[in-house]
Design a protein around this motif. Sequence first.
Motif, PDB file in Angstrom:
ATOM      1  N   PHE A   2       0.891  -1.218  -0.226  1.00 32.26           N
ATOM      2  CA  PHE A   2      -0.214  -0.187   0.117  1.00 32.26           C
ATOM      3  C   PHE A   2       1.077   1.405  -0.420  1.00 32.26           C
ATOM      4  O   PHE A   2       2.040   1.330   0.328  1.00 32.26           O
ATOM      5  N   LEU A   3       0.266   2.280  -0.492  1.00 29.80           N
ATOM      6  CA  LEU A   3       0.639   3.662  -0.243  1.00 29.80           C
ATOM      7  C   LEU A   3       0.537   4.074   1.713  1.00 29.80           C
ATOM      8  O   LEU A   3      -0.408   4.402   1.642  1.00 29.80           O
ATOM      9  N   ASP A   4       1.969   4.579   1.632  1.00 32.81           N
ATOM     10  CA  ASP A   4       1.310   5.106   3.062  1.00 32.81           C
ATOM     11  C   ASP A   4       1.151   6.817   2.558  1.00 32.81           C
ATOM     12  O   ASP A   4       1.007   7.282   1.717  1.00 32.81           O
ATOM     13  N   LYS A   5       0.994   7.785   3.719  1.00 35.99           N
ATOM     14  CA  LYS A   5       0.585   8.795   3.584  1.00 35.99           C
ATOM     15  C   LYS A   5       1.649   9.658   3.524  1.00 35.99           C
ATOM     16  O   LYS A   5       1.600  11.192   2.484  1.00 35.99           O
ATOM     17  N   GLY A   6       2.713   9.645   2.852  1.00 29.40           N
ATOM     18  CA  GLY A   6       3.856  10.191   1.713  1.00 29.40           C
ATOM     19  C   GLY A   6       4.384   9.523   0.671  1.00 29.40           C
ATOM     20  O   GLY A   6       5.072  10.045  -0.087  1.00 29.40           O
ATOM     21  N   ASP A   7       2.966   8.536   0.644  1.00 24.82           N
ATOM     22  CA  ASP A   7       2.901   8.545  -1.264  1.00 24.82           C
ATOM     23  C   ASP A   7       4.112   6.779  -1.956  1.00 24.82           C
ATOM     24  O   ASP A   7       4.226   7.112  -2.702  1.00 24.82           O
ATOM     25  N   ARG A   8       4.728   6.982  -0.470  1.00 24.80           N
ATOM     26  CA  ARG A   8       5.401   5.197  -1.207  1.00 24.80           C
ATOM     27  C   ARG A   8       4.914   4.918  -0.416  1.00 24.80           C
ATOM     28  O   ARG A   8       4.107   3.830  -0.037  1.00 24.80           O
ATOM     29  N   SER A   9       5.628   3.206  -1.721  1.00 21.65           N
ATOM     30  CA  SER A   9       4.655   2.308  -1.831  1.00 21.65           C
ATOM     31  C   SER A   9       5.580   1.172  -0.779  1.00 21.65           C
ATOM     32  O   SER A   9       6.866   0.614  -0.386  1.00 21.65           O
ATOM     33  N   VAL A  10       4.831   0.734   0.414  1.00 23.46           N
ATOM     34  CA  VAL A  10       5.253   0.061   0.962  1.00 23.46           C
ATOM     35  C   VAL A  10       4.332  -1.184   1.089  1.00 23.46           C
ATOM     36  O   VAL A  10       3.362  -1.745   0.852  1.00 23.46           O
ATOM     37  N   THR A  11       5.262  -2.196   1.762  1.00 25.10           N
ATOM     38  CA  THR A  11       4.451  -4.014   1.754  1.00 25.10           C
ATOM     39  C   THR A  11       5.116  -4.671   3.620  1.00 25.10           C
ATOM     40  O   THR A  11       6.028  -4.071   3.458  1.00 25.10           O
ATOM     41  N   LEU A  12       4.649  -4.837   3.965  1.00 22.90           N
ATOM     42  CA  LEU A  12       4.337  -6.102   4.895  1.00 22.90           C
ATOM     43  C   LEU A  12       4.835  -7.304   4.604  1.00 22.90           C
ATOM     44  O   LEU A  12       4.688  -7.807   3.798  1.00 22.90           O
ATOM     45  N   ARG A  13       6.038  -7.347   5.208  1.00 26.39           N
ATOM     46  CA  ARG A  13       6.933  -8.357   4.926  1.00 26.39           C
ATOM     47  C   ARG A  13       6.417 -10.106   4.525  1.00 26.39           C
ATOM     48  O   ARG A  13       5.916 -10.446   5.800  1.00 26.39           O
ATOM     49  N   PRO A  14       6.397 -10.578   3.464  1.00 30.34           N
ATOM     50  CA  PRO A  14       5.714 -11.412   3.094  1.00 30.34           C
ATOM     51  C   PRO A  14       6.741 -12.903   3.870  1.00 30.34           C
ATOM     52  O   PRO A  14       6.420 -14.152   3.881  1.00 30.34           O
ATOM     53  N   GLU A  15       7.565 -12.051   4.087  1.00 33.99           N
ATOM     54  CA  GLU A  15       9.247 -13.633   4.693  1.00 33.99           C
ATOM     55  C   GLU A  15      10.201 -12.349   4.994  1.00 33.99           C
ATOM     56  O   GLU A  15      10.011 -11.278   4.726  1.00 33.99           O
TER      57      GLU A  15
END
Length: 423
Positions: free
Chosen positions: A68-81
């Motif tokens: 998802f995009l955080d409030k600063g428009d950075r694409s972040v991901t919950l770690r899958p591994e």
Amino acid sequence: MSIQRPKGTQDLLPGVIEKWQDLEQHIRTICREYGYEEIRTPIFEATELFQRGVGETTDIVNKEMYTFLDKGDRSVTLRPEGTASVCRAYVENKLYGGQLPVKLFYMGPMFRYERPQAGRFRQFHQFGVEVLGADKPIVDAEVITLVWDLYTRLGLKGLEVHVNSVGCPTCRAVHRTKLQEFLAPRREQLCKDCQDRFERNPMRILDCKNPTCQEITQGAPTTLDTLCPDCSEHFQELKELLTAAGVSFKVDPRLVRGLDYYRKTAFEVLVENIGAQSAICGGGRYDGLVEQVGGPQTPGIGFAMGMERVLAALQVSNPLNNLTKKEFVRFVALGEEAQKKCFTFVSQLRRKGIPASIDLLGRSLKAQLKTADKAQARYAAIIGEDEMNRQVVILRDLTLGEQTELPFAEAEEELIQKYREEQ
Ligand SMILES: [Zn+2]
Ligand SMILES: [Zn+2]
């Protein structure tokens, strides 16, 4: 309307959490004994880390990431591994500048958007180890022995280690050509996924669970048939070291890990699980992953295991394994004065590390005793009006059903004594 937890997640409640804590304790102990130190990395990372570190062609990155995009428009991901994060931290904190190899372990939640089904969660937990900066087969053997010893200590039955070598880019190029030649005449009959894999990553076809693909790949050349002298020697030495360590293993030439940066050793640990065998740990060598995330050329090896799966396997192996901690002493008071006296005792005992409890709901004497029974307390310490006057505590052994009277002045020491004797 009440709010429910998100699909594919779980609440780990008292009664179950004790089993988690016990598993975590075993993990910490064995890692300490083997000289592996804990690392905790963020639960979310820049999306690009997983695109580079897990691989853009994988299902994880293509379909399963919580991005998802955080409030600063950075694409972040919950770690899958965990491996990509550990490699990122290794580079970012310049751990390569210190003593090598760096031997790390991690434990914690991972996130994948999968179709929820029995035993599969969108938030699940993994324990894993990574050794960075050492390429000798003895490292591979140590890592495999660690997980073998852990599972043995936990009491898992029917353990089997499967090992393979997927070679290096040199010998894999040879294998790729030979495998494509072998499969070409029946290419059209492969499953849809494998047709995709044919050009992109034909080695993965060996690992396909589709029965038709399995039939077509009967007798296909494996990576073991094409290992270069260096890879071949590494694999031979690994097998000898595993034998030396008393780990029983089987060579499984169909065990492959598909990403470009996997090198040489691949392994899985299988456990007997209600008739069938299932993998409860997977790992391998990844000599190119640190470079992939911007670091210096660094050999690495590691494994990860799903903690939910290990706990489920333990449930099958040791169904009677009940780790719920019982209360030691519950104070039962009748009247305000007695309650204060009991609270003094409870507070003093707790400060000395003795588990003690007291009624918090203002229940009747009878109800308090019933609660002590239900909690499976070892002792009930009872103070009523009469006992207050005589300055004594009635100590009832709830297991044997016997009781004695202790003067206030001796009660604390006596309980500490009894607790120590039972530990
Ligand atoms: Zn090779
Ligand atoms: Zn297939």
